[in-house]
Design an enzyme around this catalytic site. Sequence first.
Site, PDB file in Angstrom:
ATOM      1  N   GLU A  22       0.823  -1.215   0.000  1.00 54.27           N
ATOM      2  CA  GLU A  22       0.000   0.000   0.000  1.00 54.27           C
ATOM      3  C   GLU A  22       0.855   1.262   0.000  1.00 54.27           C
ATOM      4  O   GLU A  22       0.394   2.330  -0.405  1.00 54.27           O
ATOM      5  CB  GLU A  22      -0.917   0.024   1.223  1.00 54.27           C
ATOM      6  CG  GLU A  22      -2.032  -0.990   1.165  1.00 54.27           C
ATOM      7  CD  GLU A  22      -2.933  -0.901   2.377  1.00 54.27           C
ATOM      8  OE1 GLU A  22      -4.127  -0.636   2.196  1.00 54.27           O
ATOM      9  OE2 GLU A  22      -2.431  -1.099   3.508  1.00 54.27           O
ATOM     10  N   TYR A  54     -16.382  26.260  -0.807  1.00 48.44           N
ATOM     11  CA  TYR A  54     -16.189  24.816  -0.879  1.00 48.44           C
ATOM     12  C   TYR A  54     -15.156  24.422  -1.923  1.00 48.44           C
ATOM     13  O   TYR A  54     -14.550  23.368  -1.810  1.00 48.44           O
ATOM     14  CB  TYR A  54     -17.511  24.069  -1.094  1.00 48.44           C
ATOM     15  CG  TYR A  54     -18.408  24.610  -2.160  1.00 48.44           C
ATOM     16  CD1 TYR A  54     -18.203  24.326  -3.498  1.00 48.44           C
ATOM     17  CD2 TYR A  54     -19.488  25.411  -1.817  1.00 48.44           C
ATOM     18  CE1 TYR A  54     -19.034  24.825  -4.474  1.00 48.44           C
ATOM     19  CE2 TYR A  54     -20.332  25.917  -2.788  1.00 48.44           C
ATOM     20  CZ  TYR A  54     -20.098  25.620  -4.119  1.00 48.44           C
ATOM     21  OH  TYR A  54     -20.933  26.119  -5.089  1.00 48.44           O
ATOM     22  N   GLU A  74      -7.839   7.066  10.270  1.00 43.92           N
ATOM     23  CA  GLU A  74      -8.040   7.878  11.483  1.00 43.92           C
ATOM     24  C   GLU A  74      -7.102   9.076  11.497  1.00 43.92           C
ATOM     25  O   GLU A  74      -7.504  10.189  11.838  1.00 43.92           O
ATOM     26  CB  GLU A  74      -7.808   7.011  12.730  1.00 43.92           C
ATOM     27  CG  GLU A  74      -8.846   5.933  12.943  1.00 43.92           C
ATOM     28  CD  GLU A  74      -8.595   4.630  12.191  1.00 43.92           C
ATOM     29  OE1 GLU A  74      -9.274   3.636  12.507  1.00 43.92           O
ATOM     30  OE2 GLU A  74      -7.727   4.589  11.290  1.00 43.92           O
ATOM     31  N   LYS A  99     -12.583   4.199   2.115  1.00 38.12           N
ATOM     32  CA  LYS A  99     -11.549   3.585   1.281  1.00 38.12           C
ATOM     33  C   LYS A  99     -12.224   2.453   0.496  1.00 38.12           C
ATOM     34  O   LYS A  99     -12.355   1.333   0.998  1.00 38.12           O
ATOM     35  CB  LYS A  99     -10.418   3.070   2.168  1.00 38.12           C
ATOM     36  CG  LYS A  99      -9.186   2.627   1.446  1.00 38.12           C
ATOM     37  CD  LYS A  99      -8.126   2.263   2.487  1.00 38.12           C
ATOM     38  CE  LYS A  99      -6.886   1.735   1.849  1.00 38.12           C
ATOM     39  NZ  LYS A  99      -5.891   1.321   2.865  1.00 38.12           N
TER      40      LYS A  99
END
Length: 118
Positions: A22, A54, A74, A99
């Site tokens: 990864e 935005y 996190e 994810k």
Amino acid sequence: MTDTVLIEGLAVETIIGVYDWEREVSQRLLADLEMAWDNRVPAASDDVSDALDYAQVSERVSAYLARACPQLLETAAEGIASLLQEEFGVRWLRVTLRKPGAVPAAAAVGVKIERGSR
């Protein structure tokens, strides 16, 4: 105040994950952002400089995720929350990070955090 500015499904390619493979490939994250903002002033002025822009928020969040390359969702969520509170003055927010494809039997995995107070 109960006004909220939303950004849903912001797609960002970044390196994220704890496994060796990864750390070598880019993966897609999807971010949903809910941010408390008093929309009465921009509604009255019809001026983007009075609003929580935005487009700018999306650009900053995307740049942060692309640069940070965290191991954990996190960590990424906490970084986004800090960025939005510090740079844009958002008092309350909810960040959802997904994810897609991380678990074959699930459409996505993710985390959701809330920070600040309305």
